[in-house]
Design a protein around this motif. Structure first.
Motif, PDB file in Angstrom:
ATOM      1  N   ARG A 145     110.553 102.952 -24.569  1.00  0.00           N
ATOM      2  CA  ARG A 145     110.743 103.982 -25.587  1.00  0.00           C
ATOM      3  C   ARG A 145     112.203 104.051 -26.042  1.00  0.00           C
ATOM      4  NH1 ARG A 145     108.796 108.413 -28.084  1.00  0.00           N
ATOM      5  NH2 ARG A 145     106.704 108.090 -27.263  1.00  0.00           N
ATOM      6  N   ARG A 146     113.149 103.985 -25.093  1.00  0.00           N
ATOM      7  CA  ARG A 146     114.559 104.029 -25.466  1.00  0.00           C
ATOM      8  C   ARG A 146     114.919 102.859 -26.368  1.00  0.00           C
ATOM      9  NH1 ARG A 146     116.808 103.851 -19.928  1.00  0.00           N
ATOM     10  NH2 ARG A 146     118.596 102.889 -20.953  1.00  0.00           N
ATOM     11  N   ALA A 147     114.406 101.680 -26.034  1.00  0.00           N
ATOM     12  CA  ALA A 147     114.696 100.503 -26.867  1.00  0.00           C
ATOM     13  C   ALA A 147     114.130 100.684 -28.272  1.00  0.00           C
ATOM     14  CB  ALA A 147     114.109  99.257 -26.216  1.00  0.00           C
ATOM     15  N   LEU A 148     112.910 101.178 -28.338  1.00  0.00           N
ATOM     16  CA  LEU A 148     112.273 101.377 -29.644  1.00  0.00           C
ATOM     17  C   LEU A 148     112.993 102.454 -30.451  1.00  0.00           C
ATOM     18  CD1 LEU A 148     108.570 101.113 -28.479  1.00  0.00           C
ATOM     19  CD2 LEU A 148     109.661  99.618 -30.154  1.00  0.00           C
ATOM     20  N   GLU A 149     113.481 103.484 -29.772  1.00  0.00           N
ATOM     21  CA  GLU A 149     114.205 104.547 -30.474  1.00  0.00           C
ATOM     22  C   GLU A 149     115.514 104.034 -31.075  1.00  0.00           C
ATOM     23  OE1 GLU A 149     114.488 107.482 -27.419  1.00  0.00           O
ATOM     24  OE2 GLU A 149     112.593 108.470 -27.979  1.00  0.00           O
ATOM     25  N   LEU A 150     116.054 102.966 -30.510  1.00  0.00           N
ATOM     26  CA  LEU A 150     117.253 102.348 -31.069  1.00  0.00           C
ATOM     27  C   LEU A 150     116.918 101.429 -32.242  1.00  0.00           C
ATOM     28  CD1 LEU A 150     119.147 101.374 -27.790  1.00  0.00           C
ATOM     29  CD2 LEU A 150     119.914 103.047 -29.489  1.00  0.00           C
ATOM     30  N   VAL A 151     115.796 100.732 -32.135  1.00  0.00           N
ATOM     31  CA  VAL A 151     115.484  99.667 -33.099  1.00  0.00           C
ATOM     32  C   VAL A 151     114.688 100.158 -34.312  1.00  0.00           C
ATOM     33  CG1 VAL A 151     114.236  97.495 -33.399  1.00  0.00           C
ATOM     34  CG2 VAL A 151     115.588  97.874 -31.336  1.00  0.00           C
ATOM     35  N   VAL A 152     113.622 100.915 -34.078  1.00  0.00           N
ATOM     36  CA  VAL A 152     112.699 101.250 -35.175  1.00  0.00           C
ATOM     37  C   VAL A 152     113.374 102.059 -36.291  1.00  0.00           C
ATOM     38  CG1 VAL A 152     110.577 102.475 -35.803  1.00  0.00           C
ATOM     39  CG2 VAL A 152     110.624 101.003 -33.780  1.00  0.00           C
ATOM     40  N   PRO A 153     114.183 103.085 -35.993  1.00  0.00           N
ATOM     41  CA  PRO A 153     114.842 103.803 -37.093  1.00  0.00           C
ATOM     42  C   PRO A 153     115.708 102.905 -37.966  1.00  0.00           C
ATOM     43  CG  PRO A 153     114.963 105.091 -35.074  1.00  0.00           C
ATOM     44  CD  PRO A 153     114.449 103.732 -34.684  1.00  0.00           C
ATOM     45  N   GLU A 154     116.399 101.940 -37.335  1.00  0.00           N
ATOM     46  CA  GLU A 154     117.225 100.999 -38.106  1.00  0.00           C
ATOM     47  C   GLU A 154     116.352 100.150 -39.030  1.00  0.00           C
ATOM     48  OE1 GLU A 154     120.466 100.515 -38.133  1.00  0.00           O
ATOM     49  OE2 GLU A 154     121.206 101.662 -36.405  1.00  0.00           O
ATOM     50  N   LEU A 155     115.217  99.699 -38.502  1.00  0.00           N
ATOM     51  CA  LEU A 155     114.301  98.901 -39.309  1.00  0.00           C
ATOM     52  C   LEU A 155     113.772  99.709 -40.487  1.00  0.00           C
ATOM     53  CD1 LEU A 155     112.277  97.195 -36.426  1.00  0.00           C
ATOM     54  CD2 LEU A 155     113.779  96.023 -38.037  1.00  0.00           C
ATOM     55  N   ALA A 156     113.324 100.944 -40.205  1.00  0.00           N
ATOM     56  CA  ALA A 156     112.772 101.803 -41.256  1.00  0.00           C
ATOM     57  C   ALA A 156     113.812 102.085 -42.335  1.00  0.00           C
ATOM     58  CB  ALA A 156     112.257 103.099 -40.643  1.00  0.00           C
ATOM     59  N   ALA A 157     115.043 102.367 -41.896  1.00  0.00           N
ATOM     60  CA  ALA A 157     116.116 102.667 -42.857  1.00  0.00           C
ATOM     61  C   ALA A 157     116.438 101.467 -43.738  1.00  0.00           C
ATOM     62  CB  ALA A 157     117.371 103.115 -42.110  1.00  0.00           C
ATOM     63  N   SER A 158     116.179 100.272 -43.227  1.00  0.00           N
ATOM     64  CA  SER A 158     116.452  99.050 -43.989  1.00  0.00           C
ATOM     65  C   SER A 158     115.247  98.590 -44.809  1.00  0.00           C
ATOM     66  CB  SER A 158     116.870  97.924 -43.033  1.00  0.00           C
ATOM     67  OG  SER A 158     118.037  98.283 -42.322  1.00  0.00           O
ATOM     68  N   GLY A 159     114.176  99.390 -44.814  1.00  0.00           N
ATOM     69  CA  GLY A 159     113.015  99.078 -45.645  1.00  0.00           C
ATOM     70  C   GLY A 159     112.004  98.147 -45.018  1.00  0.00           C
ATOM     71  N   TRP A 160     112.108  97.948 -43.702  1.00  0.00           N
ATOM     72  CA  TRP A 160     111.162  97.066 -43.019  1.00  0.00           C
ATOM     73  C   TRP A 160     109.903  97.833 -42.629  1.00  0.00           C
ATOM     74  CZ3 TRP A 160     111.635  91.853 -41.105  1.00  0.00           C
ATOM     75  CH2 TRP A 160     112.769  91.192 -41.581  1.00  0.00           C
ATOM     76  N   SER A 161     108.768  97.178 -42.778  1.00  0.00           N
ATOM     77  CA  SER A 161     107.497  97.735 -42.312  1.00  0.00           C
ATOM     78  C   SER A 161     107.255  97.282 -40.884  1.00  0.00           C
ATOM     79  CB  SER A 161     106.354  97.247 -43.207  1.00  0.00           C
ATOM     80  OG  SER A 161     105.105  97.681 -42.703  1.00  0.00           O
ATOM     81  N   VAL A 162     106.769  98.202 -40.049  1.00  0.00           N
ATOM     82  CA  VAL A 162     106.461  97.898 -38.650  1.00  0.00           C
ATOM     83  C   VAL A 162     104.956  97.632 -38.527  1.00  0.00           C
ATOM     84  CG1 VAL A 162     106.359  98.839 -36.311  1.00  0.00           C
ATOM     85  CG2 VAL A 162     108.390  99.220 -37.728  1.00  0.00           C
ATOM     86  N   VAL A 163     104.611  96.441 -38.059  1.00  0.00           N
ATOM     87  CA  VAL A 163     103.214  96.053 -37.885  1.00  0.00           C
ATOM     88  C   VAL A 163     102.921  95.970 -36.395  1.00  0.00           C
ATOM     89  CG1 VAL A 163     101.456  94.308 -38.394  1.00  0.00           C
ATOM     90  CG2 VAL A 163     103.352  94.674 -39.990  1.00  0.00           C
ATOM     91  N   SER A 164     101.814  96.565 -35.977  1.00  0.00           N
ATOM     92  CA  SER A 164     101.442  96.471 -34.568  1.00  0.00           C
ATOM     93  C   SER A 164      99.932  96.653 -34.444  1.00  0.00           C
ATOM     94  CB  SER A 164     102.207  97.506 -33.732  1.00  0.00           C
ATOM     95  OG  SER A 164     102.153  97.165 -32.359  1.00  0.00           O
ATOM     96  N   GLY A 165      99.460  96.639 -33.193  1.00  0.00           N
ATOM     97  CA  GLY A 165      98.018  96.602 -32.964  1.00  0.00           C
ATOM     98  C   GLY A 165      97.348  97.917 -32.642  1.00  0.00           C
ATOM     99  N   GLY A 166      98.105  99.030 -32.672  1.00  0.00           N
ATOM    100  CA  GLY A 166      97.488 100.332 -32.466  1.00  0.00           C
ATOM    101  C   GLY A 166      97.084 100.628 -31.039  1.00  0.00           C
ATOM    102  N   ALA A 167      97.456  99.774 -30.072  1.00  0.00           N
ATOM    103  CA  ALA A 167      97.094 100.005 -28.676  1.00  0.00           C
ATOM    104  C   ALA A 167      97.981 101.090 -28.084  1.00  0.00           C
ATOM    105  CB  ALA A 167      97.237  98.704 -27.877  1.00  0.00           C
TER     106      ALA A 167
END
Length: 295
Positions: A145-167
């Motif tokens: 969770r800590r790693a994702l909290e660092l990475v995902v906001p940066e990706l979202a702010a840069s216009g990247w879509s996050v794709v995953s499997g919903g598990a």
């Protein structure tokens, strides 16, 4: 729906007919390769309708299908109720259906080996925006969770879509963070849209749609979450993304299968390293040894 799209959708509902058969038919009947589909004329695409008059012998001799696949095609195409009932379900539940013959079929996914014939989409249509597959273990802990909290906001702010499997686990956290950051996220299910799995994430899937994201499946609407579906689901997750990030994964993991598909399609693969004695990071360390970029 255009003729070719309708025929491909019908074929996808036929037991024993998969992407390899559909691609072979497009080539032998229409003279089209996958790379040609986006630019092909409607006349050329609609030549596929000829197969409604084919016998099993025609499918074998003219298209190079096995006897088993040929008989499956004849049997499936003769059953008009397959497409009719699936079409009514899609209309009733507001599901958008995209086939290989449609211009809005994601080009990244079209470029993989044997892409799915059909995509069922709830929510926003898939856009040709930068996208990254974020995957990992279902047993994700506070470190993931800590790693994702660092990475995902940066990706979202840069216009990247996050794709995953919903598990549950890494997938869920990645989707939730993308929503919180008002970014775009796409869930790819290993079941039909009307049988979402896991059922415990039903509210998450509804939140994805409400936030402007997409819930996607390559399987018929009422397909159950069978074990064999998930490698196919992982291929779609990898295929929809320009790159793949593995956050936490043991030595044997579905996340590593997704990463292997991404590597096979020449997509960039990243991995988050963990503690040297953490079994949940073993798969990430293996990927880094094989050349994945550490994050």
């Amino acid at each position: 729906m255009k003729i070719c799209s309708s025929v491909l959708w019908h074929l996808s509902l036929t037991d024993g007919v998969g992407p390899a058969t559909a691609i072979r038919l497009l080539k032998s009947v229409c003279g089209l390769l996958l790379a040609d589909l986006a630019e092909a004329s409607q006349f050329k695409l609609d030549l596929i309708s000829k197969i409604f008059s084919f016998s099993a012998h025609d499918f074998v001799m003219r298209c190079g299908l096995s006897q088993r696949a040929a008989e499956a095609c004849v049997r499936g195409l003769a059953d008009a109720s397959l497409l009719h009932s699936e079409g009514e379900l899609a209309l009733r539940h507001g599901v958008h259906v995209v086939t290989l013959a449609d211009a809005e079929y994601p080009q990244l996914l079209r470029n993989i080996h044997r892409p799915p014939i059909v995509l069922y989409i709830k929510g926003a249509k898939l856009k040709e925006t930068p996208s990254i597959a974020v995957v990992g273990t279902r047993r994700a802990n506070h470190y993931a969770r800590r790693a994702l909290e660092l990475v995902v906001p940066e990706l979202a702010a840069s216009g990247w879509s996050v794709v995953s499997g919903g598990a549950v686990g890494v997938d869920t956290v990645a989707h939730e963070l993308a929503i919180e950051c008002r970014g775009h996220t796409a869930v790819v299910l290993g079941s039909g849209l009307l049988r979402p799995y896991p059922s415990t994430n039903k509210k998450l899937f509804e939140s994805v749609v409400a936030s402007g994201g997409s819930v996607v499946s390559p399987f018929p609407l009422e397909a159950p979450p069978e074990k064999g579906n998930f490698p196919a689901r992982n291929r779609v997750v990898a295929g929809l993304a320009k790159s793949c990030l593995v956050v936490q994964a043991p030595g044997r993991s579905g996340a590593l299968i997704t990463a292997s598909y991404a590597l096979a399609e020449n997509r960039d693969v990243y991995a988050v390293p963990g503690a040297v004695d953490d079994v949940l990071s073993q798969g990430c360390h293996d990927l880094i040894r094989q050349g994945a970029m550490p994050v």
